[in-house]
Design an enzyme around this catalytic site. Sequence first.
Site, short mmCIF file in Angstrom:
data_model
loop_
_atom_site.label_atom_id
_atom_site.label_comp_id
_atom_site.label_asym_id
_atom_site.label_seq_id
_atom_site.Cartn_x
_atom_site.Cartn_y
_atom_site.Cartn_z
N HIS A 12 8.34 -0.51 6.30
CA HIS A 12 7.23 -0.42 5.35
C HIS A 12 6.39 0.81 5.64
O HIS A 12 6.39 1.34 6.75
CB HIS A 12 6.34 -1.67 5.41
CG HIS A 12 5.81 -1.96 6.79
ND1 HIS A 12 6.56 -2.60 7.75
CD2 HIS A 12 4.61 -1.71 7.37
CE1 HIS A 12 5.85 -2.73 8.85
NE2 HIS A 12 4.66 -2.18 8.66
N CYS A 41 -1.92 -4.15 13.47
CA CYS A 41 -0.81 -3.25 13.75
C CYS A 41 -1.14 -1.88 13.17
O CYS A 41 -2.12 -1.74 12.43
CB CYS A 41 0.50 -3.79 13.16
SG CYS A 41 0.59 -3.74 11.36
#
Length: 718
Positions: free
Chosen positions: A66, A221
């Site tokens: 992603h 993250c």
Amino acid sequence: MPGSLMTPELVRLEVPPPGDKNAVIGLMADLVAATGRADRDGLEAGLLKREESFATGMPGGFAIPHCRTEAVHEAALGFLRLSEPVDFGSADGPADLVIGIAAPAGTDDQHLKLLAQLSRALIRPEFLADLRAAQEPHEVSDLVMGILEPEEEKQTETAAAGDPATGGHAPDGAPSADGAVGDDAGTPAATGAPGDVLVAGDTRTADDADSTPVLLAITSCPTGIAHTYMAAESLENAAKDKGVELHTETQGSGGITPFTDEQIASAGALIVAADVSISGRERFAGLPLVEHPVKRAISHGSEMVDEAIAAVSDPSARRVPAAGGEGAKDAGSSASSESAARQSWPRRIQASVMTGVSYMIPFVAAGGLLMALGFLIAGFDVAFVAQDVATGSSLGDLPGHRSYEGATGTIETERAGLALYLGAVLFTLGSTGMGFLVAALSGYIAFGLAGRPGIAPGFIGGAVSVLIGAGFLGGLVTGLLAGLVALWLTTLKPPRWLAGLMPVVIIPLVTSLVVGGLMLLFLGRPLATLMTTLQDGLTGMSGSSAILLGVIIGLMMCFDLGGPVNKAAYLFATAGLSQGTEASFEIMAAVMAAGMVPPLAMALSTVVRRRLYTDLERENGTTAWLLGAAFITEGAIPFAAADPLRVIPSMMTGGAVAGALVMAFGVGSQAPHGGIFVAFAISPIWGFVIAILAGALVAGAVVTVLKEGARRKRAVAA
């Protein structure tokens, strides 16, 4: 429309893997780009960059490459079900399901929340089983959109579904308007903020609830799209299975819903699952702390919850320090925590120095380029009169030719009027910015070690280093000293009435006094002498000595292609740039030229011997032309990662050639960055271009020969 995030056209089933994970990512980019939602090369580059920094393989046999990038025009979800699994870096094995998330750089919160919801669903084994059992592409898209579409419907029904006045009833496991989860969202036992996890149909009594600890969990993250929310889902599921109340705060791209004061007050321990620094750590001062990378929460959420439960009653457990510094422990701790043991002191110090360098670079880039523009407009001699002209003249009172004392006596500036005035303004702005260089380096090194309490002492120590002439060497020393002293002070246990003053008054005051005192009384003069000796030695280098310096600079710039050694050489050059000497300009030019060689050399090799490279590497080679021209050494990292034993020595050879030629030709650069795009600040430009071409040709030839030799050996062996 969220309903268009995935369509059957974005689904491929039983796809033969085209190669390793990088090839699969290239296939995902093809799939999304074919729908017109993204530029293929830009999307692939974004996905690969994310993959290089953090593997996206997950427990359960799936991967979620992603990224957010300007190459994406419309958010999309791509799906590949591979006929044979491919290794995406998960500890429990390869992945046969690949879900690609492509988000535009300006993705709105609504899309990010939907992507976060999908990430949470991927943790559930039954959802993965349904994806593997699907027979047609539309079945996969229906499954995925079935997860996403209800969210939009709930937003229009929230008032009725969760309003006690209307007798609304939330379905099992769904959040009501107040964030509760359970069979009956109206019961007192099932209330809380969004992110709360309580057991559905919880029938615990007040006494039971009091005996069970309340846990807080923060997940984060680097991109804040997938891992952040998957980790939260894993921890929530683990807490639900154990009958533990847990509140989560996801610090992701979809926005942050912070814990309430009541939740923090009732908490018994804090779980942090993050690969980046979390914000607001000081809110939890004194709480037992369990801290791990975000991926561990995804694969071992139950164990982390158990650790947190045990930490509640463990007097020696690691705790959040009063000042919110990272990695510190409570003074009474008698054992090292697992997370602290994972990073040794040398690695922590290295990381803090890299933090300081990364925060310093914007000062260098802005200040250095402004100075270079000042030279371009007003001429080189503006450096001698810039401050007087900028502060003593105006657009209505333009300066004439100004005099200054040079080596041969009184000299007049080459230019006057508007050119001199504008150049002086730009140069003054740039030199002012460059004046913060050492202080920023020192302050953010301290920040990397001790968090916010280290910033002020680090900046003050850096300023003292400049004052006494210790330069960037002094900045390194003061940054480390300030960080270590402040970090130690965060481990103290002051009285409660004093705890609130520690991070904002006591720690900065004491640390500044210690670091400033040590520099002025003991360390400053020896460091200043060392710095002066180093500068004089470099300034005096000529002939073969200067060429040797160019070779060393070239080797350092190409050794790790953007890593600590590369950054050390860059820091050395930019720190000297503010001196405005010919030697410092030459060193800067050598650093820039050598740093441009690796991407250009690899791009050249992919053109000359295409058969030695995969399709993906050839595409990376096309991008590397631009990256090399712009002095982005990291453009060669994908090649070095795939074949380090042949690529890195080749690049070092070419970098040494480029650095040596720059010094031999006497090339100087007044700009700290920009590559060929700051040609106006480089002189002589012909020498700079020749050095880069020679270095790229040598490095490209060497790496091509080495790769060709390896290919022939494999052919003979076969």
